[in-house]
Design a protein around this motif. Structure first.
Motif, PDB file in Angstrom:
ATOM      1  N   GLU A 145      32.225  66.363  -0.507  1.00 54.06           N
ATOM      2  CA  GLU A 145      31.046  66.103   0.397  1.00 54.06           C
ATOM      3  C   GLU A 145      30.304  64.712  -0.160  1.00 54.06           C
ATOM      4  O   GLU A 145      29.873  64.050   0.780  1.00 54.06           O
ATOM      5  CB  GLU A 145      29.944  67.294   0.678  1.00 54.06           C
ATOM      6  CG  GLU A 145      30.906  68.486   1.281  1.00 54.06           C
ATOM      7  CD  GLU A 145      31.406  68.006   2.931  1.00 54.06           C
ATOM      8  OE1 GLU A 145      30.168  67.271   3.597  1.00 54.06           O
ATOM      9  OE2 GLU A 145      32.564  67.760   3.023  1.00 54.06           O
ATOM     10  N   ARG A 146      30.155  64.955  -1.439  1.00 54.11           N
ATOM     11  CA  ARG A 146      29.476  63.401  -2.066  1.00 54.11           C
ATOM     12  C   ARG A 146      30.598  62.255  -1.675  1.00 54.11           C
ATOM     13  O   ARG A 146      29.882  61.207  -1.347  1.00 54.11           O
ATOM     14  CB  ARG A 146      29.347  63.730  -3.751  1.00 54.11           C
ATOM     15  CG  ARG A 146      28.105  64.640  -4.009  1.00 54.11           C
ATOM     16  CD  ARG A 146      26.646  63.992  -3.491  1.00 54.11           C
ATOM     17  NE  ARG A 146      26.384  62.958  -4.147  1.00 54.11           N
ATOM     18  CZ  ARG A 146      26.024  61.523  -3.389  1.00 54.11           C
ATOM     19  NH1 ARG A 146      26.132  61.842  -2.297  1.00 54.11           N
ATOM     20  NH2 ARG A 146      25.987  60.625  -4.007  1.00 54.11           N
ATOM     21  N   ALA A 147      31.680  62.547  -1.851  1.00 54.51           N
ATOM     22  CA  ALA A 147      32.712  61.432  -1.518  1.00 54.51           C
ATOM     23  C   ALA A 147      32.616  60.911  -0.154  1.00 54.51           C
ATOM     24  O   ALA A 147      32.454  59.608   0.131  1.00 54.51           O
ATOM     25  CB  ALA A 147      33.978  61.967  -1.808  1.00 54.51           C
ATOM     26  N   MET A 148      32.495  61.789   0.936  1.00 53.97           N
ATOM     27  CA  MET A 148      32.313  61.259   2.286  1.00 53.97           C
ATOM     28  C   MET A 148      31.289  60.622   2.400  1.00 53.97           C
ATOM     29  O   MET A 148      31.179  59.459   3.065  1.00 53.97           O
ATOM     30  CB  MET A 148      32.354  62.675   3.175  1.00 53.97           C
ATOM     31  CG  MET A 148      33.774  63.464   3.342  1.00 53.97           C
ATOM     32  SD  MET A 148      35.155  62.504   3.449  1.00 53.97           S
ATOM     33  CE  MET A 148      35.040  62.378   5.393  1.00 53.97           C
ATOM     34  N   ASP A 149      30.013  60.958   2.001  1.00 50.35           N
ATOM     35  CA  ASP A 149      28.982  60.308   1.904  1.00 50.35           C
ATOM     36  C   ASP A 149      28.816  58.878   1.332  1.00 50.35           C
ATOM     37  O   ASP A 149      28.306  57.981   1.777  1.00 50.35           O
ATOM     38  CB  ASP A 149      27.720  61.135   1.307  1.00 50.35           C
ATOM     39  CG  ASP A 149      26.706  61.828   2.393  1.00 50.35           C
ATOM     40  OD1 ASP A 149      27.385  62.256   3.098  1.00 50.35           O
ATOM     41  OD2 ASP A 149      25.646  62.373   2.167  1.00 50.35           O
ATOM     42  N   LEU A 150      29.332  58.903   0.219  1.00 51.55           N
ATOM     43  CA  LEU A 150      29.552  57.734  -0.673  1.00 51.55           C
ATOM     44  C   LEU A 150      30.600  56.833   0.151  1.00 51.55           C
ATOM     45  O   LEU A 150      30.082  55.272   0.261  1.00 51.55           O
ATOM     46  CB  LEU A 150      30.280  57.802  -1.917  1.00 51.55           C
ATOM     47  CG  LEU A 150      29.190  58.238  -2.839  1.00 51.55           C
ATOM     48  CD1 LEU A 150      30.264  59.059  -4.278  1.00 51.55           C
ATOM     49  CD2 LEU A 150      28.463  57.446  -3.635  1.00 51.55           C
ATOM     50  N   PHE A 151      31.544  57.261   0.612  1.00 55.80           N
ATOM     51  CA  PHE A 151      32.303  56.184   1.595  1.00 55.80           C
ATOM     52  C   PHE A 151      31.817  55.902   2.792  1.00 55.80           C
ATOM     53  O   PHE A 151      31.668  54.571   3.246  1.00 55.80           O
ATOM     54  CB  PHE A 151      33.602  57.118   1.893  1.00 55.80           C
ATOM     55  CG  PHE A 151      34.815  56.104   2.275  1.00 55.80           C
ATOM     56  CD1 PHE A 151      35.895  55.577   1.246  1.00 55.80           C
ATOM     57  CD2 PHE A 151      35.126  55.666   3.789  1.00 55.80           C
ATOM     58  CE1 PHE A 151      36.771  54.511   1.906  1.00 55.80           C
ATOM     59  CE2 PHE A 151      35.941  54.811   3.861  1.00 55.80           C
ATOM     60  CZ  PHE A 151      36.734  54.577   3.257  1.00 55.80           C
ATOM     61  N   ALA A 152      31.061  56.568   3.455  1.00 56.46           N
ATOM     62  CA  ALA A 152      30.305  56.380   4.678  1.00 56.46           C
ATOM     63  C   ALA A 152      29.291  55.273   4.309  1.00 56.46           C
ATOM     64  O   ALA A 152      29.137  54.234   5.043  1.00 56.46           O
ATOM     65  CB  ALA A 152      29.555  57.629   5.407  1.00 56.46           C
ATOM     66  N   ARG A 153      28.592  55.410   3.295  1.00 56.87           N
ATOM     67  CA  ARG A 153      27.623  54.344   2.894  1.00 56.87           C
ATOM     68  C   ARG A 153      28.063  53.003   2.623  1.00 56.87           C
ATOM     69  O   ARG A 153      27.780  52.098   3.073  1.00 56.87           O
ATOM     70  CB  ARG A 153      26.945  54.920   1.771  1.00 56.87           C
ATOM     71  CG  ARG A 153      25.672  54.004   1.161  1.00 56.87           C
ATOM     72  CD  ARG A 153      25.167  54.486  -0.234  1.00 56.87           C
ATOM     73  NE  ARG A 153      24.490  53.586  -1.000  1.00 56.87           N
ATOM     74  CZ  ARG A 153      23.126  53.417  -0.766  1.00 56.87           C
ATOM     75  NH1 ARG A 153      22.517  54.212  -0.405  1.00 56.87           N
ATOM     76  NH2 ARG A 153      22.396  52.521  -1.536  1.00 56.87           N
ATOM     77  N   GLU A 154      29.396  53.025   1.994  1.00 55.77           N
ATOM     78  CA  GLU A 154      30.180  51.897   1.408  1.00 55.77           C
ATOM     79  C   GLU A 154      30.549  51.043   3.017  1.00 55.77           C
ATOM     80  O   GLU A 154      30.519  49.759   2.821  1.00 55.77           O
ATOM     81  CB  GLU A 154      31.321  52.199   0.716  1.00 55.77           C
ATOM     82  CG  GLU A 154      32.042  50.929   0.243  1.00 55.77           C
ATOM     83  CD  GLU A 154      31.382  50.269  -0.787  1.00 55.77           C
ATOM     84  OE1 GLU A 154      30.508  50.953  -1.479  1.00 55.77           O
ATOM     85  OE2 GLU A 154      31.731  49.095  -1.079  1.00 55.77           O
ATOM     86  N   ILE A 155      30.923  51.870   3.854  1.00 55.88           N
ATOM     87  CA  ILE A 155      31.347  51.185   5.134  1.00 55.88           C
ATOM     88  C   ILE A 155      30.274  51.010   6.142  1.00 55.88           C
ATOM     89  O   ILE A 155      30.484  50.500   7.207  1.00 55.88           O
ATOM     90  CB  ILE A 155      32.696  51.810   5.668  1.00 55.88           C
ATOM     91  CG1 ILE A 155      32.457  53.227   6.158  1.00 55.88           C
ATOM     92  CG2 ILE A 155      33.984  51.526   4.550  1.00 55.88           C
ATOM     93  CD1 ILE A 155      33.597  53.675   7.017  1.00 55.88           C
TER      94      ILE A 155
END
Lengths: 800, 166
Positions: free
Chosen positions: A381-391
């Motif tokens: 769930e942290r990974a999904m947020d980090l990825f969303a923020r990145e793109i």
């Protein structure tokens, strides 16, 4: 029959005794001639023991016996779940000791035990024991422990490594990451927690010299398993010579699953002193050192995908701190129960995880509420947020984009719950993730978020919202999978139930499972009331005593409602079939012509020709007129081994406000939409969610076990360890979707851990979201004011 | 050297000889068999041992038994009057304000103290009043709901509210 009890929020049958002070917890038990034990614990995290002198202690008032490591006939406690893998894997096993002999590996390891007439006399005598320690350098951090030059704990574990384990497709994941448009990397710390059931552990051992039998009263989740582990595996007591009884248990959260030294010590002590019962009650500070801790992972994650939000790969390296010796199933938690479910509810084609188990000079780590799955949920769930923020993609949208589609079940996840070496299969059998997400987003008014952030800034607050769209695996089973060599803990995972319908029609249900506050006496009664058509009050539920209940694996892993209830339903089915045959005899009809409606057994087409279950039980119990070949009594036992686990899921959303001056985080709203399938008692389900959410929030905001570099536990009491308090939490807003589990006949999934699995990530994502405008992309928990204030100052370019 | 202590517990006069170091909670549990009062910590943080002493809630692990000499003490066992559940006990049952039950007696005694002082508390007042009582099972959600419910019941007088003795 009155209304169907199954699915009704009826009041708990346990409660009258608890609200009047009439509960019977371990420390409430007094036995004739009972004496008391206290345990001397190491003040050093790492030391060799040169000598232990108990001469003075033996002479203290009231002291009956003093036991040291050398007095223990067989010292190691069993560790039964090594990290596996179908190819086989080396585990450098060092088991806990009943009492330390040559060395201690953490502050709190037991060194000697005193038995005295009163608890105070036992404690007083501890101070008279002289232990000559040779202190050694200690290491408490997993990353430091595997670094060159670190203090070494065990000769058989070079670099303090317990195991190096991996799962998934290494080459495929490497290729996916290489080819990806976007890769996001992050180091995450999932800090160590102290579980803190309100009742600490405790036990009473009694050796009966007349029969040479032992009885062990224990605050435990697993009396049947402990009869094996502490009995024949440790003490050499044959299974039929040891009776284990768990009285009312005041919370457990995983900690009371395991085999602890004190179980063996009270039995040993009782025998040594000629059969007087020996009681040991753990103090809270003692609990912090001698009962397992949870979590404690350091993780490096890489998540890869496309700019349109499609996730193509997930690679994770985790160091799992397992403490100074291995608790009963310690290695299984960060491997099977963590890495195999890392991809959560997302269709990620390439997943690879490496987990290294590590020894450190800390208390052993094992299953704490959620056990591996909260850690996995936190990572993904942290990974999904980090990825969303990145793109630059919306966080709800990226989840929607990657959910396993409702028509894609059964779904085999690539990190491999999959197929065990024996051929048994575990797959995600059902799910429908978007409706829960949509419902939760609507409840919080997701579309107005930006405006609320602006409004909060006017008040000096940073407002943040965090999503956690979790997937849980529970109802753990089937035995062929969990018992497969290298996959599980080498034990079966079925459950058992016996039903007797007595002469007056009253029903006694005995179960192999053992509650710790979940309300099993109520929920099982509801199930049996539904199955047999008898009032809930006519059913009594017996449990947690190896004498009189069928063998069961106990209650943990959110498995009781799905596995235990199904065993009870099977037993009820056998009761109905025998009652049908006898009703046919009584009514002079063929069994196939008997119709069953609740407790009424009537002849098809002749509703006036009817016998109730009570009438049948009465007649069959007297057996004056039993037909040839039919045994008297309605008494049936059933065992149930599931064909799969169950897969609850849902969306949790936290909203926090952070004070920019102080860094204080206020959890202002918490919304949870959970899909736990059908519910036996919705009121109890909600209660389980509330408690789980609070524990997960506790991890995100306040809790953490802290050691200094010498291995002293700084968060060593309830003064220093921040357990959530009433004024710190809001009331929670719950809703549901219902996707029944296809695995069991009533479609339940289990709910004991869901709240704790989902909530930590939701709050963490909310805090990072709140600080996002300052440039903060990640922050390790717990989010104490100090941590958050420093992050704000650093982000603003000031001196933190 | 034992001290002689006389106190009224749940309406009954009790006398006991105690070592000066012994705590009120130990005497209640061990000498009087009132095991409904629990011990869940060793630093006066958890509130599981909360009882009423001379009309006020106290953590009985922070009171020496000798300090209670002459006092009137009410424990969870003494809260229900004449076999009727106290409205707070009834509300905890009704609202699922407990799971494992270990913190429950102390929680109920703290709630009784609150409602004796503040008959119609806000949620925030309830949460602050039980700040010294830890619960690990319920997340406090249903405990707050139960105390709120009890306040209403006690207002409307539909159940006995005479259970708080001393």
């Amino acid at each position: 029959m009155a209304i169907d009890a199954l699915g009704a929020s009826i009041k708990r049958r346990e409660d009258p005794r608890f609200i009047t002070g009439a509960g019977n917890y371990i420390d409430d038990i007094k036995l004739p001639s009972m004496v008391h034990m206290a345990i001397l614990r190491s003040p050093y995290a790492h030391a060799n023991i040169r000598s232990v002198d108990v001469t003075a202690a033996r002479a203290m008032p009231g002291v009956i016996d003093v036991i040291v490591g050398a007095d223990v006939p067989y010292n190691p406690l069993p560790m039964v779940w090594p990290a596996g893998g179908s190819a086989g894997l080396r585990n450098n096993v060092n088991s806990p000791r009943i009492l330390a002999t040559d060395s201690v590996k953490w502050t709190g390891e037991g060194v000697a035990a005193v038995v005295a007439e009163t608890p105070a006399q036992a404690f007083d005598a501890l101070a008279a024991i002289v232990v000559d320690y040779e202190p050694l350098p200690a290491v408490v951090d997993a990353e430091k422990a595997v670094a060159p030059g670190a203090p070494q704990l065990h000769e058989n574990a070079p670099n303090n490594v317990v195991f190096e384990w991996s799962v998934g497709d290494s080459a495929g994941t490497e290729a996916a990451i290489e080819a990806a448009e976007v890769v996001v990397r992050q180091r995450l710390v999932n800090q160590r927690l102290i579980p803190n059931p309100m009742e600490t552990r405790g036990d009473i051992g009694w050796y009966n010299p007349g029969t040479e039998e032992y009885t062990l009263w224990m605050s435990s989740q697993t009396p049947h398993i402990q009869r094996l582990l502490v009995g024949i595996f440790t003490m050499g007591i044959p299974e039929h010579k040891l009776r284990c009884i768990a009285p009312d248990v005041g919370g457990a959260f995983g900690t009371k699953i395991f085999c602890y030294a004190d179980y063996a010590l009270v039995l040993l002590a009782s025998k040594r002193i000629g059969g007087r019962p020996v009681k040991w009650i753990e103090g809270r500070r003692e609990n912090y050192q001698s009962t397992i801790h949870g979590r404690d992972h350091i993780t490096y994650l890489e998540i890869a995908g496309k700019r349109d939000g499609e996730i193509t790969g997930l690679r994770v390296k985790t160091l799992a701190n397992l403490g100074g010796r291995l608790s009963t199933i310690g290695p299984g938690i960060p491997t099977t129960l963590y890495a195999r479910v890392l991809s959560g509810c997302y269709k990620i084609p390439n997943v690879y995880a490496e987990v290294t188990g590590v020894y450190t000079n800390t208390t052993f780590v094992d299953a704490y509420r959620g056990a591996g799955r909260p850690e996995a949920t936190y990572v993904i769930e942290r990974a999904m947020d980090l990825f969303a923020r990145e793109i630059g993609m919306d966080r709800a949208e990226i989840r929607r984009r990657n959910f396993i589609a409702p028509d894609a079940f059964p779904y085999d996840n690539p990190s491999g719950l999959g197929t065990a070496s024996g051929g048994a299969k575990i797959y995600i059998d059902s799910g429908n993730y978007e409706p829960a997400l949509d419902k939760a987003l609507a409840m919080v008014g997701y579309d107005d978020l930006d405006a609320r952030k602006v409004e909060a800034r006017l008040r000096g607050k940073y407002l943040g919202l965090g999503l956690s769209t979790y997937l849980e695996v529970c109802g753990v089973a089937p035995s062929k999978w969990i018992g497969a060599v290298g996959e599980g803990w080498g034990a079966a995972m079925w459950e058992s139930s016996n039903i007797r319908v007595h002469l007056t029609g009253k029903v006694v249900l005995t179960m192999g499972t053992s509650p710790q506050g979940q309300g099993h006496e109520t929920t099982y009664s509801q199930v049996i009331s539904h199955e047999l058509g008898v009032p809930v009050d006519d059913v009594i539920v017996q449990h947690s005593d190896t004498q009189g209940t069928p063998f069961g694996y106990g209650s943990y892993g959110s498995r009781t409602s799905s596995v235990g209830s199904t065993a009870a339903i099977k037993a009820a089915g056998k009761i109905r079939e025998k009652a049908r045959r006898y009703a046919a005899h009584m009514l002079e009809a063929a069994p196939e012509d008997i119709e069953i409606d609740g407790a009424n057994y009537s002849v098809r087409g002749s509703p006036d020709k009817v016998k109730t279950l009570q009438e049948i039980a009465f007649a069959l119990d007297l057996a004056f007129d039993a037909p040839v070949g039919m045994e008297p009594y309605l008494d049936e036992t059933a065992y149930y081994d599931p064909t799969n686990c169950t897969w609850p899921f849902g969306t949790h959303i936290a909203i926090v406000e952070i004070d920019e001056e102080t860094g204080h985080v206020d959890l202002v709203r918490y919304v949870a939409v959970d899909d736990v399938g059908n519910k036996i008692n919705p009121m109890i389900v909600d209660g389980q969610l509330h408690g789980g959410i609070a524990q997960g929030v506790g991890q995100a905001l306040w809790e953490g076990a802290v050691y200094d570099d010498q291995g002293q536990l700084l968060s060593g009491s309830l003064l220093d360890y921040a357990l959530p308090r009433a004024a710190w939490l809001p009331s929670f807003e719950l809703d549901e979707t219902v996707t029944p589990s296809p695995v069991n006949p009533i479609g339940v999934k289990g709910v004991g851990e869901a709240g704790a699995i989902a909530s930590t990530a939701a709050v963490s994502n909310a805090v990072v979201d709140a600080l996002g405008p300052l440039g903060v992309r990640h922050l390790d928990m717990p989010y104490t004011p100090q941590t958050v204030w420093r992050a704000i100052q650093t982000a603003k370019g000031g001196q933190a | 050297m034992a001290e002689h202590v006389t106190l009224v517990v749940n309406g009954q006069r009790r006398e006991v000889d105690v070592e000066p170091r012994r705590l009120l909670v130990e005497v209640l549990r061990e000498d009087f068999d009132l095991t409904g009062t629990h011990v869940a910590c060793d630093t006066s943080q958890c509130g599981a041992c909360t009882v009423h002493m001379d009309g006020q809630s106290v953590k009985s692990c922070t009171v020496l038994a000798v300090q209670a000499d002459g006092a009137t003490v009410t424990t969870i066992e003494g809260l229900a009057a004449g076999g009727e559940l106290h409205p707070i006990q009834a509300a905890f049952w009704e609202k699922h304000g407990l799971q494992c039950g270990f913190c429950t007696p102390g929680m109920i005694m703290s709630a009784a103290d609150l409602l004796a002082r503040v008959p119609d508390p806000s949620d925030q007042q309830i949460r602050h009043a039980i700040h010294g009582n830890l619960c690990r099972c319920t997340g406090y959600h249903n405990i707050v709901a139960a105390i709120r419910e009890a306040a209403v019941t006690m207002h409307t007088g539909s159940a006995s509210d005479s259970g708080i003795v001393g």
